[in-house]
Design an enzyme around this catalytic site. Structure first.
Site, short mmCIF file in Angstrom:
data_model
loop_
_atom_site.label_atom_id
_atom_site.label_comp_id
_atom_site.label_asym_id
_atom_site.label_seq_id
_atom_site.Cartn_x
_atom_site.Cartn_y
_atom_site.Cartn_z
N SER A 7 0.83 -1.20 0.00
CA SER A 7 0.00 0.00 0.00
C SER A 7 0.87 1.25 0.00
CB SER A 7 -0.90 0.00 1.23
OG SER A 7 -1.40 1.31 1.44
N HIS A 30 -1.31 -1.36 -4.08
CA HIS A 30 -2.57 -0.99 -3.43
C HIS A 30 -2.67 0.54 -3.29
CE1 HIS A 30 -5.99 -2.07 -0.85
NE2 HIS A 30 -5.60 -1.15 0.01
N ASP A 32 -4.96 3.48 -1.68
CA ASP A 32 -6.01 3.77 -0.69
C ASP A 32 -6.61 5.15 -0.93
OD1 ASP A 32 -6.07 1.49 1.14
OD2 ASP A 32 -3.99 2.02 1.58
N MET A 34 -9.18 7.92 -0.01
CA MET A 34 -10.01 8.31 1.15
C MET A 34 -10.53 9.74 0.96
SD MET A 34 -7.67 6.92 4.29
CE MET A 34 -6.78 5.35 4.18
N HIS A 63 -8.57 0.67 -3.54
CA HIS A 63 -9.45 0.51 -2.37
C HIS A 63 -10.15 1.86 -2.14
CE1 HIS A 63 -9.53 -0.46 2.28
NE2 HIS A 63 -10.74 -0.28 1.77
N MET A 65 -12.36 4.22 -0.18
CA MET A 65 -12.95 4.53 1.12
C MET A 65 -13.61 5.89 0.99
SD MET A 65 -9.81 2.99 3.32
CE MET A 65 -8.80 3.00 1.85
N MET A 134 -10.95 -6.23 6.55
CA MET A 134 -10.15 -5.17 7.20
C MET A 134 -9.77 -5.63 8.60
SD MET A 134 -9.73 -2.68 5.05
CE MET A 134 -8.75 -1.71 6.19
N ASP A 172 -6.28 -6.63 4.99
CA ASP A 172 -5.68 -5.29 4.95
C ASP A 172 -5.70 -4.67 6.34
OD1 ASP A 172 -4.79 -2.78 4.19
OD2 ASP A 172 -6.60 -2.24 3.06
#
Ligand code: DX5
Ligand code: ZN
Length: 215
Positions: A7, A30, A32, A34, A63, A65, A134, A172
């Site tokens: 990540s 990965h 992330d 957000m 991913h 979020m 998670m 994760d």
């Protein structure tokens, strides 16, 4: 053989292309995303995907979020996401979202927060490409692994065996070289690792050891 998805949230973003080149033979990279609403942190999004388009990197594992991820799925897939992870929490039309990700040619993964039970995704297990468990509350890199949350791996593995489903199980949050072997033994296929890769002396070596883990 286990797969690893480092990540970049844990990478030194001031040296992104160097950092990405340090992950060696990682299976995935990965990302992330957000939005400061779905989780209490804001990271990066489309502009980072565009920047990654200018350098070499493993296939992108995105991913999301964010609130209402359906609005952005097409953008992320067109910018190279091979897997898209969407949370079950707050998604009123999860089946539609999974179908749309698959129709656009990417792998559809559904994510469970630590407090969300496996039952919340039971009705879509036959159609998803993966379930992401998670093992921290999403938002930050470097948090402590929550062992109770990892029990869902056993449940998902047992259901997969019993029903003959083909989904992958990803984990994760707080995954490191000490807990990785146990996670793989219990059924995890993809280990997402931030701090344990990018804050290691040799990220390449961490990648190699994880890829060598067998069930
Ligand atoms: C947490 C993110 C994770 C995180 C993992 O919200 O989804 O992908 O970057 O970082 P570590 O492995 O450091 O917990
Ligand atoms: Zn993540």
């Amino acid at each position: 053989m286990a797969k690893i998805s480092p990540s970049i949230l844990a990478a030194d973003l001031a040296n992104l292309s160097d950092e990405v080149s340090r992950v060696g033979e990682a299976d995935l990279l990965h990302i992330d995303v957000m939005d400061g609403l779905f989780v209490p942190n804001i990271t990066f999004g489309i502009p980072l995907m565009e920047a990654l388009g200018r350098i070499d990197h493993p296939p992108l594992d995105v991913h999301l979020m964010i609130h209402d991820p359906a609005r952005y799925i097409e953008d992320y897939i067109s910018l190279g996401a091979v897997n898209v992870h969407v949370h079950v929490e707050g998604n009123y039309h999860l089946h539609r979202l999974i179908t749309s990700i698959k129709e656009q040619g990417a792998g559809a993964f559904v994510v469970l927060n630590p407090s969300t039970p496996v039952g919340a995704v039971e009705e879509v297990l036959s159609i998803v490409d993966g379930i992401l468990v998670m093992t921290v509350n999403p938002g930050f890199t470097g948090q402590k692994f929550i062992p109770e949350a990892s029990l869902k791996i056993d449940r998902l593995h047992a259901i997969r065996e019993a029903e003959g489903y083909g989904y992958e199980i990803a984990v994760d949050g707080g995954v490191n070289l000490s807990n990785a072997p146990d996670l793989v033994k219990r059924g995890a296929d993809i280990l997402i690792m931030g701090a344990a890769v990018f804050r290691a002396e040799s990220p390449e070596e961490v990648v190699r050891s994880v890829k060598g883990l067998k069930r």
